[in-house]
Enzyme design. Sequence first.
Site, PDB file in Angstrom:
ATOM      1  N   GLY A   1      -0.805  -3.070  -2.905  1.00 40.25           N
ATOM      2  CA  GLY A   1      -0.176  -2.127  -1.998  1.00 40.25           C
ATOM      3  C   GLY A   1      -1.190  -1.400  -1.147  1.00 40.25           C
ATOM      4  N   THR A   2      -0.731  -0.317  -0.517  1.00 40.59           N
ATOM      5  CA  THR A   2      -1.577   0.443   0.392  1.00 40.59           C
ATOM      6  C   THR A   2      -2.778   1.048  -0.330  1.00 40.59           C
ATOM      7  OG1 THR A   2       0.361   0.985   1.705  1.00 40.59           O
ATOM      8  CG2 THR A   2      -1.589   2.327   2.076  1.00 40.59           C
ATOM      9  N   TYR A   3      -2.559   1.492  -1.569  1.00 39.68           N
ATOM     10  CA  TYR A   3      -3.589   2.264  -2.250  1.00 39.68           C
ATOM     11  C   TYR A   3      -4.256   1.553  -3.415  1.00 39.68           C
ATOM     12  CZ  TYR A   3      -1.569   5.964   0.549  1.00 39.68           C
ATOM     13  OH  TYR A   3      -1.126   6.714   1.607  1.00 39.68           O
TER      14      TYR A   3
ATOM     15  N   ASP B   1      17.461  16.148  -6.120  1.00 40.90           N
ATOM     16  CA  ASP B   1      17.587  17.446  -6.779  1.00 40.90           C
ATOM     17  C   ASP B   1      16.258  17.836  -7.396  1.00 40.90           C
ATOM     18  OD1 ASP B   1      20.212  17.642  -6.097  1.00 40.90           O
ATOM     19  OD2 ASP B   1      20.996  16.933  -8.013  1.00 40.90           O
TER      20      ASP B   1
ATOM     21  N   LYS C   1      -4.582  -2.376  -6.129  1.00 33.42           N
ATOM     22  CA  LYS C   1      -4.024  -3.597  -6.690  1.00 33.42           C
ATOM     23  C   LYS C   1      -3.330  -3.305  -8.009  1.00 33.42           C
ATOM     24  CE  LYS C   1      -7.324  -6.848  -4.640  1.00 33.42           C
ATOM     25  NZ  LYS C   1      -8.342  -7.887  -4.910  1.00 33.42           N
ATOM     26  N   VAL C   2      -2.371  -4.175  -8.351  1.00 33.79           N
ATOM     27  CA  VAL C   2      -1.667  -4.061  -9.624  1.00 33.79           C
ATOM     28  C   VAL C   2      -1.942  -5.328 -10.432  1.00 33.79           C
ATOM     29  CG1 VAL C   2       0.566  -3.802 -10.774  1.00 33.79           C
ATOM     30  CG2 VAL C   2       0.135  -2.623  -8.610  1.00 33.79           C
TER      31      VAL C   2
ATOM     32  N   LYS D   1      -2.373  -0.316 -12.394  1.00 26.90           N
ATOM     33  CA  LYS D   1      -2.557  -0.071 -10.970  1.00 26.90           C
ATOM     34  C   LYS D   1      -3.945   0.509 -10.770  1.00 26.90           C
ATOM     35  CE  LYS D   1      -0.568   2.161  -6.903  1.00 26.90           C
ATOM     36  NZ  LYS D   1       0.502   3.033  -6.394  1.00 26.90           N
TER      37      LYS D   1
END
Length: 272
Positions: free
Chosen positions: A8-10, A123, A12-13, A28
Amino acid sequence: MASVVGEGTYGKVYRAREKATGKIVALKKQRLHGDEEGVPPTTLREVSLLKMLSSDPHIVRLLELKQRLNKEGKTVLYLVFEYMDTDLKKYIRSFRSMGSTLPPQTVKRFEASQSANGSEDYDAEDRRPWTESGIHSSTQKILTLWYRAPEILLGATKYSTPVDMWSVGCIFAELITTQALFPGDSELQQLLHIFRLLGTPNEEVWPGVSKLANWHEFPQWNPQDLSRVVPSLDAEGVDLLSKMLQYEPSKRISAKKAMEHPYFDGLNKASL
């Protein structure tokens, strides 16, 4: 042994196995830049939200946060999650690969689940710090591009929960057709996909749009009939989708109102 299962942007997984227990987990790996001190705010925000929502069975559980030193002696952060064999994207693709679509009741349950949990999560978000105007001020690099709300694509730095309802609407359409509704490959292409279907916005339909940072003179398209892209969806479903894909964020349907929509009549919402 760890293997990459996503990026992803931030960070690796990875799919990994805990030595002590043999349990499969998802790691992650957080990217840290050389000029950063301490834990990045994006990680702090993610951890705090996941902890707050940890009791929700529909949200992946964060098990722990680990720090390690890499070969260069720099700190690396790992968020340890429960491992899931599949996700909604893979589930949708399985139907597409067979040339079929999801059963209407399955779509309705998925969509109701998203809206129901969205209502509860919002909420919870109401208890978080907000800016003076009552909306978040944060980075534009959020959400996968195909599901990103137009206000963010156009450069808005202040936004609130309507960005999530836009994403829910995009996923709703994809559940129906098994195809992404707006499959852009860049932020500009993403906007053009949206404008071709919903019409190019202007001050009349979206007051203030021309003052957003990334606004310029775009090609002019008229709005198309939304039902043509989801032909198997009934009239109530098309109405709900149209309310999720409103340009002006304040006019976009809320999660709570979405759950009250006639599209979900007859569905056992308590089971969600």
